[in-house]
Design a protein around this motif. Sequence first.
Motif, PDB file in Angstrom:
ATOM      1  N   TRP A   1      16.856 -21.528   4.516  1.00 11.14           N
ATOM      2  CA  TRP A   1      17.239 -21.223   3.133  1.00 11.14           C
ATOM      3  C   TRP A   1      17.980 -19.893   3.121  1.00 11.14           C
ATOM      4  O   TRP A   1      17.805 -19.061   4.013  1.00 11.14           O
ATOM      5  CB  TRP A   1      16.022 -21.169   2.210  1.00 11.14           C
ATOM      6  CG  TRP A   1      15.086 -20.026   2.498  1.00 11.14           C
ATOM      7  CD1 TRP A   1      14.119 -19.976   3.447  1.00 11.14           C
ATOM      8  CD2 TRP A   1      15.051 -18.761   1.827  1.00 11.14           C
ATOM      9  NE1 TRP A   1      13.475 -18.769   3.431  1.00 11.14           N
ATOM     10  CE2 TRP A   1      14.024 -17.992   2.437  1.00 11.14           C
ATOM     11  CE3 TRP A   1      15.780 -18.212   0.779  1.00 11.14           C
ATOM     12  CZ2 TRP A   1      13.723 -16.702   2.027  1.00 11.14           C
ATOM     13  CZ3 TRP A   1      15.470 -16.921   0.371  1.00 11.14           C
ATOM     14  CH2 TRP A   1      14.447 -16.175   0.979  1.00 11.14           C
TER      15      TRP A   1
ATOM     16  N   GLU B   1      13.635 -24.171 -12.163  1.00 14.13           N
ATOM     17  CA  GLU B   1      13.554 -25.186 -11.118  1.00 14.13           C
ATOM     18  C   GLU B   1      14.626 -25.000 -10.049  1.00 14.13           C
ATOM     19  O   GLU B   1      14.486 -25.459  -8.925  1.00 14.13           O
ATOM     20  CB  GLU B   1      13.682 -26.580 -11.755  1.00 14.13           C
ATOM     21  CG  GLU B   1      13.476 -27.731 -10.787  1.00 14.13           C
ATOM     22  CD  GLU B   1      13.578 -29.088 -11.467  1.00 14.13           C
ATOM     23  OE1 GLU B   1      13.475 -30.108 -10.769  1.00 14.13           O
ATOM     24  OE2 GLU B   1      13.760 -29.122 -12.707  1.00 14.13           O
ATOM     25  N   TRP B   2      15.720 -24.326 -10.406  1.00 15.45           N
ATOM     26  CA  TRP B   2      16.830 -24.126  -9.480  1.00 15.45           C
ATOM     27  C   TRP B   2      16.533 -23.030  -8.454  1.00 15.45           C
ATOM     28  O   TRP B   2      17.098 -23.025  -7.369  1.00 15.45           O
ATOM     29  CB  TRP B   2      18.076 -23.765 -10.282  1.00 15.45           C
ATOM     30  CG  TRP B   2      19.365 -23.774  -9.530  1.00 15.45           C
ATOM     31  CD1 TRP B   2      20.007 -22.699  -8.995  1.00 15.45           C
ATOM     32  CD2 TRP B   2      20.182 -24.908  -9.239  1.00 15.45           C
ATOM     33  NE1 TRP B   2      21.179 -23.090  -8.400  1.00 15.45           N
ATOM     34  CE2 TRP B   2      21.313 -24.448  -8.528  1.00 15.45           C
ATOM     35  CE3 TRP B   2      20.075 -26.271  -9.508  1.00 15.45           C
ATOM     36  CZ2 TRP B   2      22.325 -25.299  -8.091  1.00 15.45           C
ATOM     37  CZ3 TRP B   2      21.084 -27.119  -9.079  1.00 15.45           C
ATOM     38  CH2 TRP B   2      22.180 -26.637  -8.382  1.00 15.45           C
TER      39      TRP B   2
ATOM     40  N   PRO C   1      13.711 -21.651  -6.573  1.00 19.86           N
ATOM     41  CA  PRO C   1      12.871 -21.480  -5.391  1.00 19.86           C
ATOM     42  C   PRO C   1      13.608 -21.714  -4.076  1.00 19.86           C
ATOM     43  O   PRO C   1      14.483 -22.578  -3.969  1.00 19.86           O
ATOM     44  CB  PRO C   1      11.771 -22.532  -5.590  1.00 19.86           C
ATOM     45  CG  PRO C   1      11.721 -22.770  -7.061  1.00 19.86           C
ATOM     46  CD  PRO C   1      13.137 -22.628  -7.522  1.00 19.86           C
TER      47      PRO C   1
ATOM     48  N   GLY D   1      14.245 -25.323  -2.315  1.00 17.19           N
ATOM     49  CA  GLY D   1      14.258 -26.348  -3.347  1.00 17.19           C
ATOM     50  C   GLY D   1      15.412 -27.321  -3.155  1.00 17.19           C
ATOM     51  O   GLY D   1      16.490 -26.939  -2.680  1.00 17.19           O
ATOM     52  N   PRO D   2      15.248 -28.605  -3.524  1.00 16.40           N
ATOM     53  CA  PRO D   2      16.292 -29.608  -3.274  1.00 16.40           C
ATOM     54  C   PRO D   2      17.477 -29.523  -4.229  1.00 16.40           C
ATOM     55  O   PRO D   2      18.539 -30.072  -3.945  1.00 16.40           O
ATOM     56  CB  PRO D   2      15.553 -30.937  -3.448  1.00 16.40           C
ATOM     57  CG  PRO D   2      14.434 -30.617  -4.378  1.00 16.40           C
ATOM     58  CD  PRO D   2      14.018 -29.211  -4.048  1.00 16.40           C
ATOM     59  N   ARG D   3      17.303 -28.875  -5.396  1.00 14.38           N
ATOM     60  CA  ARG D   3      18.388 -28.718  -6.362  1.00 14.38           C
ATOM     61  C   ARG D   3      19.072 -30.044  -6.699  1.00 14.38           C
ATOM     62  O   ARG D   3      20.295 -30.166  -6.682  1.00 14.38           O
ATOM     63  CB  ARG D   3      19.392 -27.680  -5.869  1.00 14.38           C
ATOM     64  CG  ARG D   3      18.810 -26.266  -5.887  1.00 14.38           C
ATOM     65  CD  ARG D   3      19.767 -25.224  -5.389  1.00 14.38           C
ATOM     66  NE  ARG D   3      19.248 -23.876  -5.673  1.00 14.38           N
ATOM     67  CZ  ARG D   3      19.801 -22.754  -5.238  1.00 14.38           C
ATOM     68  NH1 ARG D   3      20.897 -22.800  -4.493  1.00 14.38           N
ATOM     69  NH2 ARG D   3      19.283 -21.581  -5.538  1.00 14.38           N
TER      70      ARG D   3
ATOM     71  N   GLN E   1      16.123 -36.625  -2.268  1.00 12.32           N
ATOM     72  CA  GLN E   1      15.353 -36.384  -1.053  1.00 12.32           C
ATOM     73  C   GLN E   1      15.029 -37.672  -0.307  1.00 12.32           C
ATOM     74  O   GLN E   1      14.936 -37.666   0.920  1.00 12.32           O
ATOM     75  CB  GLN E   1      14.072 -35.618  -1.389  1.00 12.32           C
ATOM     76  CG  GLN E   1      14.338 -34.182  -1.852  1.00 12.32           C
ATOM     77  CD  GLN E   1      13.067 -33.410  -2.080  1.00 12.32           C
ATOM     78  OE1 GLN E   1      12.524 -33.408  -3.180  1.00 12.32           O
ATOM     79  NE2 GLN E   1      12.587 -32.745  -1.052  1.00 12.32           N
TER      80      GLN E   1
ATOM     81  N   ALA F   1      21.124 -25.661  -0.833  1.00 19.92           N
ATOM     82  CA  ALA F   1      19.962 -26.539  -0.715  1.00 19.92           C
ATOM     83  C   ALA F   1      20.030 -27.424   0.520  1.00 19.92           C
ATOM     84  O   ALA F   1      18.996 -27.913   0.990  1.00 19.92           O
ATOM     85  CB  ALA F   1      19.839 -27.404  -1.969  1.00 19.92           C
TER      86      ALA F   1
ATOM     87  N   SER G   1      17.554 -26.954   3.325  1.00 16.74           N
ATOM     88  CA  SER G   1      16.176 -27.431   3.275  1.00 16.74           C
ATOM     89  C   SER G   1      16.002 -28.810   3.889  1.00 16.74           C
ATOM     90  O   SER G   1      14.869 -29.295   4.004  1.00 16.74           O
ATOM     91  CB  SER G   1      15.685 -27.444   1.831  1.00 16.74           C
ATOM     92  OG  SER G   1      16.388 -28.407   1.057  1.00 16.74           O
TER      93      SER G   1
END
Length: 689
Positions: free
Chosen positions: A251, A302-303, A305, A308-310, A314, A353, A356
């Motif tokens: 990240w 939510e954006w 962390p 995070g997958p953004r 997934q 993202a 990740s």
Amino acid sequence: MRLTRRSLAGLGLAGLAPPAALAQAGVVRSVPMPCLAQSGDIVALVLEGSGAPARRVVTFGQVFAPGDLPRGAGLAARLADGGAVPLQADVKLRHADGSARFALLALAAPALAAGAQAGVVLHRGPAVAGAPFTPDLARRSAILHVADQRVDLMAGLRQALQRPTELWQAGPQALQARVMQPMEIGRVTSLRVVADITLTADGGMAIDLWLRNDGAMRPGGGALAYTARLLLDGREALVAELPRHHHYTGWGRLLRSGPPPAFVRPDATYLAEAGAAPRYDLSTGVAATLLEAMGRRVREAEWAPALGPRFVTQQMGRTGGRADIGPMTMPQAAWLQTGDPRAAAFAIGQAEAAGSIPWHFWDSAADRWMDTRRWPQLWTDGRGGAPPGGLAQPIAQDTGWNLASSHQPDLATLPWLLTGRRAFLDELQAQACWCVLGQWPRARGRPGGPGLAEGVNVVRSNQVRGAAWSLRQLDNAAWATPESEPNADWLREVAAANWGWIRQQLPRWTRAQGEAHGWIPGEYGTPGLLPPWQQDYFAAIAAAAARRGSADARAVLDWMTNFLAGRFLMGPQGFAPHDGAAYLLAMQADADARNPLSSWRQIGDATRAASLSNGDGWSKTEGDYAQLALQSLAALIDVTESGAARAAYDWLSRAGAPFTGVADYRRDPLLNIVPRGQPRVPGAMPRCR
């Protein structure tokens, strides 16, 4: 793949407005670029102000078409009023003729109020050797704390500056160097710090800081928990708590001191001519509601962390409406078609993202991404077994990601080319290497075996969509990776070998397919049936490679034209033109996949007998299948100038197929691709100013 309500939800944009309302809302188009009016003019761009003072340096990437910036020529910039703008160009890649293909630019922008715009023209000029500025490092500091360890990034930068040949940028406007340091946290030895540090002549500093837990094939690899804290010039710039940083992921964030620089709006038409992107239609515009939603999402909690997958899907094997799969992602397509900062921020955030996703395998012993030169037997799937056949530490099952080459997005290519952030080049290369190492070794072939692509074949025995997306990644990485990168030669060899192998198969496939030849064989799940839209995926990727100069890809594209165009022109031969955009076609009379039907009439009859035919309607085309056909035909016209492809495109664009109206492309810009000179709304094309 259409931006249906379902894929809107996948991007976190659902609930804002129904699709019909999106089409009725305001429309955002690309701003006009400055006119190229003088000899030596190459390309234009538009700066959008942030309120920063004059001479605030903005760094970004710029692609050049072959011959536009010859070796030895200088690059200069001027404003629309003729005033010169200080510019530094670090050429990172060259075309076969020696002209620049890609450069990192550092431009000292004029003072612009927030939202104000200024046109800039890049043009050839005398080669001027600007001496690198001398930064005052004594008053700068960058301290990273990870768990109980302390890393002095400025000390690493001072060491890097002692090796001038390794500098990523060096000139009168910007200096950039990479600081990389392995770390050992507890028993975990797979973590490394990667920081790309840029100092600019205006006194600014930017650090693209990444924590990559990707060291592979050594003892001590695994997940870990830690807190990371970065202090820039004594001030806290970043704090992140990671309860679990999975192996093979990373990240990062771009952190700056001082005011943000101007935003750069690129010339999408020039990028298409240079081979960097599809030819998106700038006449339709993009629904304003969609851009507003993107802008809102990047500001939400939510954006933020790390890892995070953004809103990247997934579970990659998921089918149906996917806004992250195509020649590029939907936010990237919206970025090109509008130049809007909100789409850019969304696409850039998704490129971050990408770190990740657990497909990053760093060979610490060789300082490169793992490839088949050092690991010819490796299969990164858990079934690979013990090293060297498999990973020393298998990919964990609880990462939240389910990898599938048949549904992989390209999150990094366009962000790398437009921002010049080296971290995105890392992402592009890592994914391309995984496209080979993640392929079943028995399918990709025996290393050193006879024939092309043995050991690195991503097409044979693969789903056609998986082959298309893997070739997309390999081609993009091969084309956009600087020659100085350790994986560069391997990437070019693998991409070329796969196209060469496909070309070798064409005579055999032609004999088997007969009159209707031109479709790539592959695994489709249901024996005897062919989804023509997967051929459109493949054709788009072949066209991109051909546009960039691959003779083998051009030969493949020429061969595919017979099927791709013919499916809309063979009504007199017994094949319903509406079926050219059907979900499935019946290609075999029995379950023997080795004996495909060899005439248009046979295929038409079998498709009708299997109740798969559209007939004179579109009941079997309730998806983006007509859009996919139009974009592949548009690419054929651009690259091959095929008369049959043009006739098929003209017919389909007027046939009333689902989701091919202007309103559809406004609310879903992913496949809004047209032939050169054929915008959907001719009077609305932005004109230069």
